[in-house]
Design a protein around this motif. Structure first.
Motif, short mmCIF file in Angstrom:
data_model
loop_
_atom_site.label_atom_id
_atom_site.label_comp_id
_atom_site.label_asym_id
_atom_site.label_seq_id
_atom_site.Cartn_x
_atom_site.Cartn_y
_atom_site.Cartn_z
N LEU A 190 53.57 -11.81 50.26
CA LEU A 190 54.63 -12.67 50.77
C LEU A 190 54.15 -14.06 51.20
CD1 LEU A 190 56.73 -10.13 52.87
CD2 LEU A 190 57.10 -10.90 50.54
N THR A 191 52.82 -14.29 51.20
CA THR A 191 52.31 -15.63 51.54
C THR A 191 52.48 -16.59 50.37
OG1 THR A 191 50.07 -15.06 50.83
CG2 THR A 191 50.64 -14.64 53.13
N LYS A 192 52.86 -16.06 49.20
CA LYS A 192 52.98 -16.90 48.00
C LYS A 192 54.44 -17.21 47.66
CE LYS A 192 48.68 -15.17 45.96
NZ LYS A 192 48.06 -14.51 44.79
N THR A 193 55.31 -17.18 48.64
CA THR A 193 56.71 -17.49 48.39
C THR A 193 56.93 -19.00 48.42
OG1 THR A 193 57.23 -17.29 50.76
CG2 THR A 193 57.49 -15.31 49.39
N ASN A 194 58.08 -19.43 47.93
CA ASN A 194 58.44 -20.84 47.87
C ASN A 194 59.79 -21.05 48.55
OD1 ASN A 194 56.29 -21.89 45.81
ND2 ASN A 194 57.15 -20.06 44.85
N ILE A 195 60.07 -22.27 48.91
CA ILE A 195 61.36 -22.63 49.51
C ILE A 195 62.13 -23.51 48.52
CG2 ILE A 195 62.55 -23.68 51.45
CD1 ILE A 195 60.99 -21.20 52.20
N VAL A 196 63.30 -23.06 48.10
CA VAL A 196 64.16 -23.81 47.19
C VAL A 196 65.55 -23.89 47.81
CG1 VAL A 196 65.17 -23.95 44.89
CG2 VAL A 196 62.86 -23.01 45.18
N ASP A 197 66.07 -25.12 47.98
CA ASP A 197 67.38 -25.33 48.62
C ASP A 197 67.44 -24.65 49.98
OD1 ASP A 197 68.28 -26.87 46.57
OD2 ASP A 197 69.39 -25.27 45.56
N GLY A 198 66.31 -24.64 50.69
CA GLY A 198 66.29 -24.05 52.02
C GLY A 198 66.22 -22.54 52.03
#
Length: 708
Positions: A602-610
């Motif tokens: 889960l440390t490799k997640t991204n934020i897209v449109d919040g």
């Protein structure tokens, strides 16, 4: 209606007439496409005739009159005295609608309301040969007063002089009984003069039946082999039948013609007040059955075939009647049995869990045997609740026919997989959504004939409805070869209606654009009609399919057509699920929504449109920590560094659910939530797991709609 009618006879009429009326709707639409199909004309004629006979037997005069008027029209058509036209079919279909309304009233134990006079008059006009001012014989007979309990002449023969009343019929029987010796001398054999029925007052003898035929059709017209077979001594009847007897059938001494057979049915069926309705064989009066089972494939049915064959008697054991192989069972009883099987499945799951923890070999064998038997029992009980989806498909030819005439379009309906079986409750639940989708295909999808012709297409469009089984699910498809959908138009409409901003709409895939039409209030129609254009309906379809634990997906190609695919489970009673753990609480995810499962850092997640997202094989999935929604005590906990992620799908939309633990696949029985928990967002029900704990069943669309 004769309210004192025997309940069994009434139920027989409701079952048989109901099946005939279901078929008539499809047959009438088919006839419009194939107006010269003689077999179809005869089948429709006999359909109305059979319903009329049963209705006459129960003294349902309004139903008799309407069926008789429609029957006369098809007598004219099958004798090539008039051609099938769309206007004629409009009137006949209206008559069928009235017959169906009356039939529903009878089912509710109400007196049927008569059809409008103008409809009966229109049917009489179409029952007149084309080009003639007066009414033909068939239509004239329909204008005579209908007798309560009487079944009118079929119109199959111009020789029919009209019906006799119940009183006249009873007097005829009394005369036969008072002077049996003199009357029986007109029969087939003097040796049978003393023969009398052993069944009591409700039966007549062979001699009485022979004399009755002479009274109805002229002396000697049906004498000889046609009725001379002796039930108690078949060989005797056979020897007597060797004598030559006058016959008008043209097909041998033991045959009667189609017209004579129809007239005989008219005279015998429907006169239910007296014993005559039971016929010579002493059977119970079941007029609808006798009319329905008239062999259509044999132009000259043999009267002898109703008698027991000598071989059957000499064998010592007669074959059981076909009707004895079926039993009418109330659906609530089947539901009770299904619920008990569901409880057995839960016990099986519990024993399997205990057996896996035991090292006793005999225990493992016993649990394995129980598993096999339970699965077989579950399958067998499910089969008793199964119905062919033809129950739903059968109404669509009429829907498409009426709608295409209303919209001035030319549309052909093609159906595949009508024999596909699924749970009775699902058949009923799918009816309204499928009707709406088919209407949408005709209205939105198929273009006007001139437009199609300009685009190089045939003037007649095609709507295809298909069903097939895929594992423990049913796939339904509604496709058309119409204009298709333009994804750019859908994106623009989504922005106009405030569903997406321009940037978000631009990122939508074409498939996601097509599925926008399932949103509430979304419509691409500029003009509102009585068929569509208000933006309501498709969202209701989506909601209904979701309630059935199903999925709906839309595909389209601009200028080529669209295809709507629905996937629903075979049954709603028992559901395959993926059991998961959120903290120390068990939850069940419907397996139909699960796409794939993997372990994720889960440390490799991204934020897209919040929103938190993950990238898997170059695809972006929104990520949701459902534990924060469903287990409030975990709201302040530190998020884990790695977890199991379950990709779930709703149509074309796919998202990732973060879960603590995966337990495995398990069949569960859906139990409704208690009154205090009913309406809880995201919850479809509850079940008992294999370890004896209670697990909540997640409703994925509702969960995301409320929390996500």
């Amino acid at each position: 209606m004769a309210l004192e009618a025997d309940e069994d006879i009434l139920q027989d009429f409701l079952v048989e007439a109901g099946e005939i009326l279901e078929n008539l709707s499809e047959q009438l639409v088919d006839l419009e496409q194939h107006p010269d199909d003689a077999d179809l004309l005869n089948a429709i004629f006999r359909g109305f005739h059979t319903v009329k006979g049963g209705a006459g037997f129960l003294q349902l005069d309004a139903l008799v009159n309407c069926c008789h008027a429609a029957e006369n029209v098809f007598d004219i058509l099958r004798n090539h005295k008039r051609e099938v036209t769309s206007d004629l079919m409009d009137v006949v279909l209206e008559a069928l609608d009235n017959v169906n309304e009356m039939f529903d009233q009878v089912r509710n134990r109400e007196e049927p309301s008569p059809a409008p006079d103008e409809l009966i008059e229109a049917l009489k006009q179409y029952a007149t040969p084309e080009g003639e001012g007066g009414q033909p014989a068939a239509a004239q007979s329909s204008a005579q007063p209908e007798q309560a309990g009487g079944s009118q002449g079929s119109g199959a023969s111009g020789e029919d002089a009209g019906d006799i009343t119940d009183d006249e019929f009873e007097q005829l029987l009394d005369a036969l009984g008072d002077d049996n010796a003199s009357e029986s001398s007109q029969g087939s054999g003097g040796d049978q003069q003393q023969a009398s029925s052993s069944g009591g007052d409700d039966e007549i003898s062979e001699d009485e039946f022979e004399a009755l035929l002479d009274q109805l059709h002229g002396e000697g017209k049906f004498s000889g082999a046609a009725v001379s077979t002796d039930i108690d001594d078949p060989d005797k009847g056979a020897s007597e039948s060797a004598e030559p007897a006058p016959s008008n059938s043209g097909g041998g001494d033991d045959l009667i013609s189609d017209d004579e057979f129809e007239n005989l049915l008219d005279e015998l069926h429907g006169k239910g007040s007296g014993p005559s309705a039971q016929g010579a064989a002493g059977q119970q009066p079941a007029a609808p059955k006798k009319a329905e089972h008239k062999p259509e494939s044999k132009p000259e049915p043999r009267k002898k075939e109703d008698k027991p064959a000598p071989a059957a008697k000499s064998g010592g054991k007669e074959a059981a009647p076909k009707g004895d192989t079926t039993v009418r069972v109330d659906t609530s009883r089947l539901d009770d049995i299904m619920n008990m099987v569901g409880e057995l499945v839960l016990v099986r799951n519990r024993l399997q869990r205990l057996g896996s923890e035991s090292e006793d070999t005999e225990m493992h064998k016993a649990v394995s045997n129980l598993d096999v038997v339970t699965s077989d029992l579950q399958s067998a009980v499910m089969q008793t609740r199964m119905q062919p989806i033809k129950k739903v498909f059968g109404r669509f030819p009429r829907v498409v026919r009426d709608l295409s005439r209303n919209l001035k379009k030319e549309v052909e309906l093609v159906m595949h997989g009508e024999d596909t079986d699924l749970d009775k409750n699902l058949v009923e639940a799918l009816a309204d959504p499928l009707v709406h989708l088919v209407r949408n295909s005709v209205d939105h999808g198929i273009e006007d004939p001139d437009v199609r012709e300009k685009n190089g297409k045939p003037r007649k469009g095609t709507v295809t409805l298909s069903a097939e089984q895929e594992g423990d699910h049913i796939l339904l498809s509604i496709s058309d070869d119409g204009a298709g959908m333009d994804p750019e138009v859908l994106r623009r409409k989504a922005v106009e209606k405030g569903i997406y901003d321009e940037d978000a709409a631009a990122r939508l895939t074409d498939s996601e654009c097509y599925n926008l039409i399932l949103a509430a209030g979304f419509s691409t129609k500029d003009q509102i009609s009585d068929v569509s254009g208000r933006g309501v309906g498709m969202d209701v379809v989506k909601t209904k399919i979701s309630q059935l634990n199903g999925q709906i997906n839309i595909e389209s190609v601009k200028g080529k057509g669209s295809n709507i695919i629905i996937k629903v489970p075979l049954t709603l009673a028992i559901m395959p699920t993926l059991m998961i753990m959120l903290g120390d609480q068990s939850f069940a995810l419907p397996l139909v929504n699960v796409v794939e499962i993997f372990h994720l850092d889960l440390t490799k997640t991204n934020i897209v449109d919040g929103k938190e997202c993950i990238v898997v094989r170059e695809r972006v999935f929104p990520l949701f920590h459902v534990k924060r929604w469903l287990v409030p005590a975990s709201a302040g906990e530190e998020p884990p560094k790695d977890a199991h992620v379950v990709i779930v799908a709703m149509g074309t939309r796919q998202v990732g659910f973060v879960v603590d633990q995966l337990i495995g696949q398990e069949e569960v029985v859906i139990k409704p939530l208690g009154r205090a928990l009913q309406g809880t967002p995201g919850m479809a029900g509850a079940t008992i797991t294999g370890d004896g704990r209670i697990a909540l069943i997640i409703d994925v669309p509702s969960l995301l709609h409320h929390y996500g």
